[in-house]
Design an enzyme around this catalytic site. Structure first.
Site, PDB file in Angstrom:
ATOM      1  CB  SER A   1      -0.716  -0.016   1.306  1.00 37.91           C
ATOM      2  OG  SER A   1      -1.883  -1.174   0.933  1.00 37.91           O
TER       3      SER A   1
HETATM    4  C1  LIG Z   1      -2.466  -4.544  -0.937  1.00 38.78           C
HETATM    5  S1  LIG Z   1      -2.106  -5.397  -0.577  1.00 38.78           S
HETATM    6  C2  LIG Z   1      -1.611  -5.100   1.283  1.00 38.78           C
HETATM    7  C3  LIG Z   1      -0.237  -5.490   2.157  1.00 38.78           C
HETATM    8  C4  LIG Z   1       0.201  -5.056   3.174  1.00 38.78           C
HETATM    9  N1  LIG Z   1      -0.455  -4.398   3.598  1.00 38.78           N
HETATM   10  C5  LIG Z   1       1.631  -4.301   2.099  1.00 38.78           C
HETATM   11  O1  LIG Z   1       1.702  -2.525   1.946  1.00 38.78           O
HETATM   12  O2  LIG Z   1       2.624  -4.491   1.894  1.00 38.78           O
HETATM   13  C6  LIG Z   1      -3.216  -6.971   0.546  1.00 38.78           C
HETATM   14  C7  LIG Z   1      -2.462  -7.811   0.967  1.00 38.78           C
HETATM   15  O3  LIG Z   1      -4.041  -8.960   1.047  1.00 38.78           O
HETATM   16  C8  LIG Z   1      -3.919 -10.580   0.830  1.00 38.78           C
HETATM   17  N2  LIG Z   1      -4.949 -11.504   0.779  1.00 38.78           N
HETATM   18  C9  LIG Z   1      -5.701 -10.507   0.071  1.00 38.78           C
HETATM   19  N3  LIG Z   1      -7.085 -11.813   0.059  1.00 38.78           N
HETATM   20  C10 LIG Z   1      -6.520 -12.596   1.292  1.00 38.78           C
HETATM   21  C11 LIG Z   1      -6.777 -13.441   2.594  1.00 38.78           C
HETATM   22  N4  LIG Z   1      -8.385 -13.733   1.700  1.00 38.78           N
HETATM   23  N5  LIG Z   1      -6.564 -13.834   3.038  1.00 38.78           N
HETATM   24  C12 LIG Z   1      -4.995 -13.441   3.334  1.00 38.78           C
HETATM   25  N6  LIG Z   1      -4.397 -12.570   2.844  1.00 38.78           N
HETATM   26  C13 LIG Z   1      -5.113 -11.833   1.753  1.00 38.78           C
HETATM   27  C14 LIG Z   1      -3.336 -10.248  -0.778  1.00 38.78           C
HETATM   28  O4  LIG Z   1      -2.450 -12.487  -1.094  1.00 38.78           O
HETATM   29  C15 LIG Z   1      -2.071  -9.343  -0.923  1.00 38.78           C
HETATM   30  O5  LIG Z   1      -0.994  -9.470   0.159  1.00 38.78           O
END
Ligand SMILES: C[S@@+](CC[C@H](N)C(=O)[O-])C[C@H]1O[C@@H](n2cnc3c(N)ncnc32)[C@H](O)[C@@H]1O
Length: 247
Positions: A83
C-alpha cells in the site's frame, strides 16, 4: 490548496503523475524525507507514528527496481501491492491508541510485512503482533524483509509472527485483539474479525468492490459495535488465493 491537490493526488485514479510531481518537489527520496512530507501534509499527526515510520525503512520492503519512497502502491507480485505510504500512515494514526505497549494486533493481508513491522514497534516486546497472508511466497519474503528491519528482534523473541492462512478467518489462536488492520478490500466485514476484536478495540478495514470505503469499526465494552466511514479508498480484494492468482 496544495494540501487539497496532494490529497486528491493520493486518492484519485489518475494520481500517479500529480503525486509524483509533488513528491519529487520534496527534499529527498529517503525514508526520513518521506515521513517529514507526510507530517507536513498532516497525514502523520503523532510523534509516535512518525518515530515508527522513520525506524522501519520502507526501502527494505519494496521489491528491487521500484521506488520505495514514492507515494503510491507498488506491485509486489501475485496480483498484490504494498500500500502507499499515506495509507500506511493513515491506518497507523487511526489505530495508534489501540497499539499501545503491551497490546495485541492482527494484520490481515500482511503482504510485504511493512505495516506488521510498524505494529510490532508500536506494541513493543511485551505486546503481540500477528500477520496473516495467504500467499506463501509473500509470507516467506515478508519474514526476510522484517529480519533486515528494526522489528527483527521481535521476530526472534516471538512477539511478532507471520502465518500462511486465509485472513477472512482472522487468527483465533491469539484473539481477542486490541487492533485489527485489514490490508485488502472485503465485500463485507467478515464476522470472524468482529468476533476477534476485543471490547474497547478497533478495526480498520476497506469494504466494497468497485467503490470502497475505509471503515473504522469500534467495539464498545458492552460488545456492541459502531462503524463509520473514514474515506474512499482503492485496495486489492480480500478474496481466495485462487481468485487472486487468477487475477
Ligand atoms: C494491498 S496488499 C497490502 C499488503 C500490506 N498491507 C502491505 O502494504 O505490504 C493486500 C494483501 O492481502 C492479501 N490477501 C488478499 N486476500 C487475502 C486473504 N483472504 N487472506 C490473507 N491474505 C489475503 C494479498 O495477498 C496481499 O498481500
Amino acid at each position: 490548496m496544495e494540501v487539497l491537490r496532494y490529497i486528491f493526488s493520493c486518492f484519485s485514479s489518475s494520481s500517479k503523475s500529480s503525486s509524483h510531481q509533488l513528491w519529487s518537489s520534496g527534499a529527498s527520496d529517503k525514508n526520513k524525507a518521506m515521513v517529514e512530507q507526510l507530517q507536513r501534509y498532516k497525514i502523520i499527526k503523532s510523534s509516535k507514528v512518525a518515530e515508527v515510520m522513520e525506524a522501519i525503512d520502507r526501502g527494505l520492503f519494496v521489491p528491487p527496481g521500484a521506488s520505495p519512497y514514492f507515494d503510491s502502491p507498488m506491485p509486489i507480485g501475485y496480483n498484490a501491492t504494498i500500500s502507499a505510504p499515506h495509507m500506511h500512515a493513515s491506518c497507523l494514526e487511526l489505530l495508534q491508541e489501540h497499539l499501545q505497549p503491551g497490546m495485541r494486533a492482527l494484520d490481515v493481508g500482511s503482504g510485504t510485512g511493512y505495516l506488521t513491522a510498524c505494529f510490532a514497534l508500536m506494541v513493543g516486546p511485551h505486546g503481540r503482533v500477528v500477520g496473516v497472508e495467504h500467499i506463501p511466497q509473500l509470507v516467506a519474503s515478508s519474514i526476510e524483509n522484517i529480519k533486515k528491519s528494526a522489528a527483527a528482534p521481535q521476530l526472534n523473541d516471538g512477539s511478532l509472527s507471520i502465518h500462511i492462512a486465509d485472513g477472512r478467518e482472522g487468527w483465533p489462536e491469539l484473539a481477542p485483539y486490541d487492533a485489527i488492520h485489514v490490508g485488502a478490500a472485503a465485500p463485507h466485514i467478515p464476522k470472524a474479525l468482529i468476533e476477534q476484536l476485543k471490547p474497547g478495540g478497533r478495526m480498520v478495514i476497506p469494504v466494497g468492490t468497485t467503490m470502497q470505503d475505509l471503515k473504522v469499526v469500534d467495539k464498545k465494552q458492552d460488545g456492541s459495535v459502531s462503524i463509520r466511514d473514514e474515506t474512499a479508498v482503492r485496495y486489492v480484494p480480500l478474496t481466495s488465493k485462487d481468485a487472486q492468482l487468477r487475477g
